[in-house]
Design a protein around this motif. Sequence first.
Motif, mmCIF file in Angstrom:
data_model
loop_
_atom_site.group_PDB
_atom_site.id
_atom_site.type_symbol
_atom_site.label_atom_id
_atom_site.label_comp_id
_atom_site.label_asym_id
_atom_site.label_seq_id
_atom_site.Cartn_x
_atom_site.Cartn_y
_atom_site.Cartn_z
ATOM 1 N N PRO A 48 0.833 -1.217 0.000
ATOM 2 C CA PRO A 48 0.000 0.000 0.000
ATOM 3 C C PRO A 48 0.863 1.262 0.000
ATOM 4 O O PRO A 48 1.824 1.369 0.770
ATOM 5 C CB PRO A 48 -0.798 -0.132 1.299
ATOM 6 C CG PRO A 48 -0.879 -1.610 1.541
ATOM 7 C CD PRO A 48 0.450 -2.150 1.084
ATOM 8 N N HIS A 49 0.510 2.212 -0.860
ATOM 9 C CA HIS A 49 1.291 3.435 -0.993
ATOM 10 C C HIS A 49 0.458 4.497 -1.688
ATOM 11 O O HIS A 49 -0.548 4.201 -2.330
ATOM 12 C CB HIS A 49 2.557 3.173 -1.823
ATOM 13 C CG HIS A 49 2.239 2.694 -3.212
ATOM 14 N ND1 HIS A 49 1.992 1.374 -3.509
ATOM 15 C CD2 HIS A 49 2.111 3.366 -4.396
ATOM 16 C CE1 HIS A 49 1.731 1.240 -4.806
ATOM 17 N NE2 HIS A 49 1.802 2.446 -5.366
ATOM 18 N N HIS A 50 0.892 5.728 -1.566
ATOM 19 C CA HIS A 50 0.327 6.819 -2.362
ATOM 20 C C HIS A 50 1.135 6.910 -3.653
ATOM 21 O O HIS A 50 2.367 6.948 -3.625
ATOM 22 C CB HIS A 50 0.399 8.139 -1.600
ATOM 23 C CG HIS A 50 -0.670 8.286 -0.556
ATOM 24 N ND1 HIS A 50 -1.896 8.853 -0.815
ATOM 25 C CD2 HIS A 50 -0.693 7.905 0.736
ATOM 26 C CE1 HIS A 50 -2.625 8.833 0.281
ATOM 27 N NE2 HIS A 50 -1.915 8.264 1.235
ATOM 28 N N TYR A 51 0.423 6.971 -4.768
ATOM 29 C CA TYR A 51 1.067 6.976 -6.084
ATOM 30 C C TYR A 51 0.983 8.374 -6.677
ATOM 31 O O TYR A 51 -0.107 8.919 -6.889
ATOM 32 C CB TYR A 51 0.361 5.971 -6.987
ATOM 33 C CG TYR A 51 0.858 5.951 -8.421
ATOM 34 C CD1 TYR A 51 2.209 5.899 -8.714
ATOM 35 C CD2 TYR A 51 -0.046 5.963 -9.485
ATOM 36 C CE1 TYR A 51 2.660 5.866 -10.027
ATOM 37 C CE2 TYR A 51 0.391 5.922 -10.799
ATOM 38 C CZ TYR A 51 1.751 5.877 -11.060
ATOM 39 O OH TYR A 51 2.195 5.846 -12.354
ATOM 40 N N LEU A 52 2.136 8.955 -6.958
ATOM 41 C CA LEU A 52 2.192 10.263 -7.596
ATOM 42 C C LEU A 52 2.169 10.059 -9.105
ATOM 43 O O LEU A 52 3.182 9.696 -9.713
ATOM 44 C CB LEU A 52 3.460 11.005 -7.168
ATOM 45 C CG LEU A 52 3.685 12.392 -7.778
ATOM 46 C CD1 LEU A 52 2.488 13.297 -7.496
ATOM 47 C CD2 LEU A 52 4.969 13.013 -7.239
ATOM 48 N N ALA A 53 1.016 10.281 -9.705
ATOM 49 C CA ALA A 53 0.860 10.054 -11.135
ATOM 50 C C ALA A 53 1.519 11.164 -11.950
ATOM 51 O O ALA A 53 2.252 10.901 -12.907
ATOM 52 C CB ALA A 53 -0.623 9.941 -11.492
ATOM 53 N N PHE A 54 1.258 12.423 -11.586
ATOM 54 C CA PHE A 54 1.833 13.558 -12.303
ATOM 55 C C PHE A 54 1.937 14.752 -11.377
ATOM 56 O O PHE A 54 1.051 14.990 -10.555
ATOM 57 C CB PHE A 54 0.964 13.968 -13.509
ATOM 58 C CG PHE A 54 1.075 13.068 -14.690
ATOM 59 C CD1 PHE A 54 2.107 13.222 -15.610
ATOM 60 C CD2 PHE A 54 0.144 12.057 -14.898
ATOM 61 C CE1 PHE A 54 2.210 12.381 -16.703
ATOM 62 C CE2 PHE A 54 0.240 11.211 -15.985
ATOM 63 C CZ PHE A 54 1.274 11.370 -16.902
ATOM 64 N N VAL A 55 2.999 15.514 -11.530
ATOM 65 C CA VAL A 55 3.071 16.864 -10.983
ATOM 66 C C VAL A 55 3.681 17.728 -12.071
ATOM 67 O O VAL A 55 4.730 17.396 -12.622
ATOM 68 C CB VAL A 55 3.867 16.933 -9.662
ATOM 69 C CG1 VAL A 55 5.288 16.400 -9.825
ATOM 70 C CG2 VAL A 55 3.882 18.359 -9.129
#
Length: 216
Positions: free
Chosen positions: A138-145
């Motif tokens: 489980p993790h937070h996924y950074l798709a785009f910045v």
Amino acid sequence: MEENTADMSFQADGAAIPDRYDVRKAHPARAPDLAGTLARAFFDDPLFTWLLPDASRRLAIARRGFDLYLKEVWLRHEETYTVGDSAGVCVWEPPGTWKLAVREQIALLPAMLRIFGRNLPRLLGTLNAVEKDHPAEPHHYLAFVGVDPESQGRGMGSILMHPVLQHCDAEGLPAYLEASAPRNRALYERHGFEVTEEIRPGRGGPPMWRMWRDPR
């Protein structure tokens, strides 16, 4: 010249996080503006120049693609952040939400074909490459910045990432992303991400880097 730190807070590692931007969760009605910002931010990105080689059409195609995903996928998670004038956008996917169900993927295909046309096979191949071996933990996924080119170099990308990274640290959750350019990779490294693997999205494609961040 010394950097003015009056409008900055600091992470545990001492990295400065500017407070001068009005960061808020994005409203669905702003999807077209957010899509435009992301399209401009990634216009010269190595991955996007490979995915969409026709520079005369790249901006329009990317804008339509980002608009589709914002409306149909990302904004529903309520973890997309922006500043008041939409000059920067940060798209996160909470734990357990990064992978679309097969029925959702199929439902998106007609619109993706209309938008990307003959570029769609290369895009789908890239999606398959980055989704393969995506971490199961489980993790937070950074798709785009992305930050509009006219607003880059002012710390906006860092502050846009900060709310979720702060949450990760408070809750003891890791974060993950794929970097598509050396400059972006360096930014993420300053915020605690570490490269775990270099991957290629397809034959002749530019390098990408899987990056993982343990909570602090």
